[in-house]
Design a protein around this motif. Structure first.
Motif, short mmCIF file in Angstrom:
data_model
loop_
_atom_site.label_atom_id
_atom_site.label_comp_id
_atom_site.label_asym_id
_atom_site.label_seq_id
_atom_site.Cartn_x
_atom_site.Cartn_y
_atom_site.Cartn_z
N GLU A 85 0.74 -1.24 0.05
CA GLU A 85 0.16 0.05 -0.04
C GLU A 85 0.87 1.33 -0.06
N GLN A 86 0.51 2.40 -0.87
CA GLN A 86 1.36 3.49 -1.12
C GLN A 86 1.38 4.50 0.24
N HIS A 87 0.26 4.26 1.05
CA HIS A 87 0.11 4.97 2.43
C HIS A 87 1.00 4.46 3.32
N ARG A 91 8.56 1.03 7.55
CA ARG A 91 8.83 0.27 8.91
C ARG A 91 7.80 -0.45 9.10
N ASP A 92 6.69 0.00 8.71
CA ASP A 92 5.20 -0.63 8.98
C ASP A 92 5.08 -1.88 7.80
N LEU A 93 5.54 -1.62 6.62
CA LEU A 93 5.58 -2.68 5.74
C LEU A 93 6.42 -3.98 6.09
N VAL A 94 7.52 -3.46 6.53
CA VAL A 94 8.65 -4.37 7.35
C VAL A 94 8.18 -5.33 8.48
N TRP A 127 7.58 6.83 3.22
CA TRP A 127 6.53 6.39 2.66
C TRP A 127 6.99 5.60 1.49
N ILE A 128 6.11 4.26 1.22
CA ILE A 128 6.14 3.44 0.06
C ILE A 128 6.38 4.26 -1.03
N GLU A 129 5.29 5.27 -1.21
CA GLU A 129 5.17 6.05 -2.56
C GLU A 129 6.38 6.99 -2.74
N GLU A 130 7.05 7.18 -1.81
CA GLU A 130 8.51 7.88 -2.21
C GLU A 130 9.59 7.15 -2.51
N LEU A 131 9.60 6.00 -2.42
CA LEU A 131 10.80 4.90 -2.86
C LEU A 131 10.98 5.07 -4.43
N GLU A 132 12.37 4.99 -4.86
CA GLU A 132 12.69 5.04 -6.11
C GLU A 132 12.38 3.52 -6.62
N ARG A 160 6.89 -1.59 -14.73
CA ARG A 160 5.66 -1.01 -14.49
C ARG A 160 6.16 0.39 -13.96
N HIS A 161 7.08 0.07 -13.15
CA HIS A 161 7.56 1.60 -12.22
C HIS A 161 8.34 2.33 -13.12
N GLY A 162 8.81 2.25 -14.52
CA GLY A 162 9.71 3.01 -15.28
C GLY A 162 10.00 2.32 -16.34
N ALA A 163 9.89 2.78 -17.58
CA ALA A 163 10.25 2.20 -18.92
C ALA A 163 11.64 2.10 -19.01
#
Length: 215
Positions: A85-87, A91-94, A127-132, A160-163
């Protein structure tokens, strides 16, 4: 070795996965192209033991048992299946992913300890959405391999995250380079990078694995 012979998944109106054959050698990386997201996800789910094919055979090592495959395979970043989830903060994902590992295989300590051991403490509050894309894939790969029983990684559409292949291919390639853990990987992608010279296959092809050569 992962060996698939004429895997087929029936959909409501048409095939989710047309008959597909492929082989991934132990300790190697196989790239598989698929025309659309539903095909790529269906193939990834089957190869990781999360979906039974309508027909065809799938063998991991010397076993054709889906339960055996599922126990040793990890599905990574599959959209609308297990993509984080992007939000979420890292640390919560881990913490959530480590809690899903069987207790006997779970690393000791909490999420902060694991991030510190991996040299990733700086990612914890992000945040997950911030990660490259490359950082995201590296994190998800490390989390999958935190379970010592995992020997097969199946990436669903990392491109899908980058061509630009540089956004995802180094992280996927690096997943099979661990000196202490023999890992086999399959990445199901929209398009094989033009300069890829390693093993490649295609959803809907039944000729098996093909070795690409430089153009």
């Amino acid at each position: 070795m992962l060996s698939a012979e004429t895997l087929y998944v029936r959909g409501r109106h048409s095939a989710l996965l047309p008959p597909t054959s492929l082989e991934a050698n132990a300790g190697g990386l196989l790239l598989v192209s698929g025309d659309d997201q539903s095909t790529r996800t269906a193939l990834a789910l089957v190869l990781a033991g999360r979906m039974r094919p309508t027909s065809g055979t799938l063998v991991w090592g010397h076993s054709a048992q889906t339960g055996h495959l599922r126990r040793h395979a990890a599905l990574i970043d599959s959209p609308e299946v297990n993509a984080p989830e992007q939000h979420f903060r890292v640390r919560d994902l881990v913490a959530e992913d480590l809690a899903l590992i069987p207790r006997r295989n779970r690393p000791r300590g909490n999420a902060a300890d694991w991030l510190s051991d991996e040299g990733l403490s700086n990612l914890g509050p992000r945040w997950i959405e911030e990660l490259e894309p490359a950082v995201r894939l590296d994190l998800l790969t490390r989390l999958a391999l935190a379970d010592v029983d995992v020997e097969l990684l199946v990436f669903d559409s990392p491109d899908r995250h980058g061509a630009d292949p540089e956004a995802w291919l180094p992280a996927v390639t690096g997943s099979v380079s661990l000196p202490s853990h023999l890992v086999t990987a399959v990445a199901v992608v929209a398009q094989i990078p033009p300069d890829w010279t390693g093993p490649a296959a295609a959803a809907g092809a039944t000729a098996g694995i093909a070795e690409k050569v430089p153009a």
